[in-house]
Write an enzyme that holds these catalytic residues in place. Structure first.
Site: not given
Ligand code: A3P
Length: 351
Positions: A96-97, A316-317, A191, A160
């Site tokens: 999402t982020t 981690k991403g 995650s 969501h």
């Molecule tokens: P991980 O916990 O597997 O590292 P959301 O934004 O829906 O809460 O999702 C969070 C997940 O997206 C986390 O995964 C986070 O590290 C990853 N994430 C956040 N920013 C990111 C970016 N700029 N590029 C890739 N993944 C990202």
């Protein structure tokens, strides 16, 4: 550096602008907002469950987190989409982020060129992506939905909510678009575990196995994950011009390709001049987890009704982190459940 090309007609419109710049602070850390009277009977009649100590309500075959429940009900009753609205939809912990940052950077690129070298004033360098793009059901939960009206069109908003919960005025609206991102479900669970741990009370006895058992039953925030994903998958098949379906893993593999696909779908494809300038790559760089993690806006502060630390949105991403938390037996069990639920849909998470 070549000069910025003249914006296309679509790009010369005013929005999107950072939500926090027009709406000010608010929404963060409002714990325990009582349900409005209007919904108390409905809420009381809903079955509930607990996931790692967080209350989930069963609402129209979905699991809604307690903190956003009245917001979801209010969105269903009162959200008034505007032509041009772009809704970013996802299950929690599926990118999402990142999608918020990418979509904002793509859509606002005329006003805010994304080149890190040429523009230190980009909103994504001073604001967390959640402060740039408002969270629909959260705003409705705290009674701040009027702030959405302050945003110039085209508005960027995220949710969501399951597709089945969205009001028909949005899902049936040919002038609104939805961009959906989902993720390999085992990685979503991992995650979610790290994210939930970041706000678990000190001394909590909950374990990853507890979460895994809940996830096998579909009992996660905005769960069941398979129904969430299937709803948007089917909508994207029925209306490919209105719903773009993205997978986090595929985006990681071809980030510039994902940025181009977003721009094309949103009706603002990159011009030849923008391509020559390297704008897709600039957006990839600006929104990369490495860039985002290093910014003070993302290292400090909190977002959301539960006061999630900004830094907890960036871990981690990567794809495949499930292997560091699940045994092969757990993985097989979860894969079988997901495969069974998705059977016949044409959607798969197999590599
Ligand atoms: P991980 O916990 O597997 O590292 P959301 O934004 O829906 O809460 O999702 C969070 C997940 O997206 C986390 O995964 C986070 O590290 C990853 N994430 C956040 N920013 C990111 C970016 N700029 N590029 C890739 N993944 C990202």
């Amino acid at each position: 550096m070549a000069s910025t090309p003249p914006p296309s007609t679509a790009l010369s419109s005013i929005g999107p602008v950072p939500f926090k710049d027009v709406a000010g602070a608010g929404g963060e850390g409002h714990r325990g907002v009582p349900p409005p009277e209007e919904f108390s009977g409905t809420v009381a009649a809903m079955p509930t469950t607990n996931m790692l100590g967080f209350k989930l309500h069963r609402h129209q075959d979905t699991w809604v987190v307690d903190a956003c429940l009245t917001g979801v009900l209010s969105v269903q009753r009162r959200f008034a989409p505007r032509p041009g609205d772009v809704v970013l939809a996802s299950p929690p912990k599926c990118g999402t982020t990142w999608l918020k940052a990418l979509a904002f950077a793509v859509m606002a690129r005329a006003a805010y060129p994304p080149s890190l070298a040429s523009n230190e004033e980009h909103p994504l360098l001073r604001l967390n992506p959640h402060a740039c793009v408002p969270f629909l059901e959260e705003l409705f939960t705290v009674g701040q939905e009027a702030k959405l009206e302050l945003l110039p069109s085209p508005r960027l908003i995220n949710t969501h909510m399951h597709h089945s919960l969205l009001p028909p005025s949005l899902t049936g609206n040919p002038d609104c678009k939805i961009v959906y991102v989902c993720r390999e479900p085992k990685d979503m669970v991992v995650s979610l575990w790290h994210f939930a741990k970041s706000i678990m009370p000190e001394g909590s006895k909950h374990t990853f196995s507890d979460l895994f058992e809940d996830a096998c039953k579909g009992e996660t925030p905005s769960g069941p994950i398979w129904d969430h994903t299937l709803g948007y998958w089917r909508a994207s098949k029925a209306h490919p011009d209105r719903v773009l379906f993205l997978k986090y893993e595929e985006m990681l593999l071809d980030r510039a390709g994902a940025v181009r696909e977003l721009a094309r779908f949103l009706g603002v494809p990159f011009s030849a001049a923008e391509e020559a300038q390297g704008m897709p790559a600039d957006i990839v760089g600006l929104c990369s987890i490495e860039t985002m993690k290093g910014l003070s806006a993302n290292r400090t502060g909190v977002a959301g009704l539960l006061g999630f630390k900004h830094e907890s949105f960036f871990r981690k991403g990567v794809a495949g982190d499930w292997a560091n938390h699940m045994t092969l037996e757990m993985a097989r069990r979860f894969d079988d459940i997901v495969e069974d639920k998705l059977r016949g849909s044409g959607l798969t998470f197999k590599p």
